[in-house]
Design an enzyme around this catalytic site. Structure first.
Site, PDB file in Angstrom:
ATOM      1  N   ASP A  29       0.873  -1.163   0.000  1.00  0.00           N
ATOM      2  CA  ASP A  29       0.000   0.000   0.000  1.00  0.00           C
ATOM      3  C   ASP A  29       0.916   1.221   0.000  1.00  0.00           C
ATOM      4  OD1 ASP A  29      -2.376   1.606   0.387  1.00  0.00           O
ATOM      5  OD2 ASP A  29      -1.809   1.771   2.491  1.00  0.00           O
ATOM      6  N   ASP A  65      -1.352  -0.215   6.138  1.00  0.00           N
ATOM      7  CA  ASP A  65      -1.678   0.401   7.428  1.00  0.00           C
ATOM      8  C   ASP A  65      -3.168   0.335   7.729  1.00  0.00           C
ATOM      9  OD1 ASP A  65      -2.929   3.543   7.070  1.00  0.00           O
ATOM     10  OD2 ASP A  65      -2.149   2.518   5.314  1.00  0.00           O
ATOM     11  N   ASP A 106      -0.037   5.044   0.902  1.00  0.00           N
ATOM     12  CA  ASP A 106      -0.213   6.097   1.901  1.00  0.00           C
ATOM     13  C   ASP A 106      -0.060   5.565   3.326  1.00  0.00           C
ATOM     14  OD1 ASP A 106      -0.789   7.514  -0.347  1.00  0.00           O
ATOM     15  OD2 ASP A 106      -2.945   7.648   0.018  1.00  0.00           O
TER      16      ASP A 106
END
Length: 293
Positions: free
Chosen positions: A22, A196, A24
């Site tokens: 991922d 996250d 961000d």
């Protein structure tokens, strides 16, 4: 010699592997989409009010992450915001400001992991809800082999229509990974994934080695329940500081790289597959119909 040759053949016949990241708050410390809001304001694409609102959304995102409902509202807002934007202008703004905005917020720990996976012979794939005009240049900056992201519809006038053609989010990320595994020969049981957000649980559970990075409360609970390792990244650093010999590509090259992408910047809007220099390019369209434009 016969035994050594047999071991060599066996090693070469092993399925390929990849590490899926991922973007961000996993590879970079902020939202890739929202980081460019000031540049879009200065370029005349958004109003001062819109710039302030995106700054507030960035604050909320950094403070506590975003759940499914918040991500949906953000998608709707940003899709409507970029309606009518000229695609070429967006590409040029991203290329011009990439060095200043993104390079300083790349996590040192993530950059090191990417290097380690490449050293181990694994492909590195960035899987992000943001768009190619943002994600693909960042992927090139990081040396990623491929990028998966969202795509918006572009009208005949070269401007965004505000409609989403493909949304790389939640279960769709997992589907993209599985389709890549088929087309590229990845053994997902030996692959890695990092995120996250709890919205990426489908992506994480698709691989044999999932990692929660700077997880929000929901993902932390899930990781503890499933005994997934939890990593903390907290050292943003410029690539040139950690790699003295590193040199950024010239801006014209970055403009050309951004032009390869299909559509939107801020709404996070393109499914795109790219390759590192010297690596075999994937066959577009073989594993995903969205690549057939």
């Amino acid at each position: 010699m016969v035994g050594a040759y047999a071991r060599l053949v066996e090693k070469r016949s092993l399925p390929r592997t990849a590490a899926f990241f991922d973007l961000d708050k996993t590879v970079i410390a902020k939202s890739s989409t929202l980081t460019f809001s000031k540049s879009f304001y200065q370029g005349g694409l958004i109003s001062r009010r819109a710039a302030l609102r995106t700054a507030y959304i960035q604050f909320v995102f950094l403070a506590g992450g975003a759940d499914h409902d918040q991500m949906e509202r953000m998608r709707e807002y940003l899709s409507a915001l970029c309606k009518g934007w000229n695609v070429q202008q967006v590409k040029e703004i991203v290329a011009e400001t990439l060095h200043d905005l993104i390079d300083p917020i790349i996590y040192d720990e993530a950059a090191s992991l990417i290097e380690e996976h490449h050293t181990a012979g694994r492909d590195v794939v960035i899987v992000s809800t943001s768009g190619a005009e943002v994600v693909e240049p960042i992927g090139e900056l990081l040396g990623a082999d491929r990028v998966v992201a969202t795509r918006m519809v572009v009208g005949e006038d070269g401007c965004f229509t505000g409609e989403v053609e493909y949304y790389a989010y939640g279960p769709t990320k997992a589907e993209a990974i599985k389709e890549l595994a088929v087309s590229e020969g990845y053994d997902l049981s030996r692959c890695y994934a990092y995120s996250d957000s709890a919205t990426d649980v489908p992506m994480l559970e698709s691989v044999g080695h999932p990692y929660a990075v700077n997880p929000g409360r929901a993902l932390r609970r899930e990781a503890l329940a499933r005994e997934w390792p939890v990593l903390t990244f907290n050292r943003p650093v410029r690539l040139k500081q950690r790699l003295p010999a590193f040199s950024m590509p010239p801006r014209p090259a970055l403009v050309a790289a951004a032009a390869v992408g299909a559509a939107a910047a801020t709404a996070g809007l393109v499914w795109y597959v790219s390759r590192r220099p010297g690596r075999r390019a994937p066959r577009a369209g073989k594993f995903c119909p969205y690549l057939n434009r």
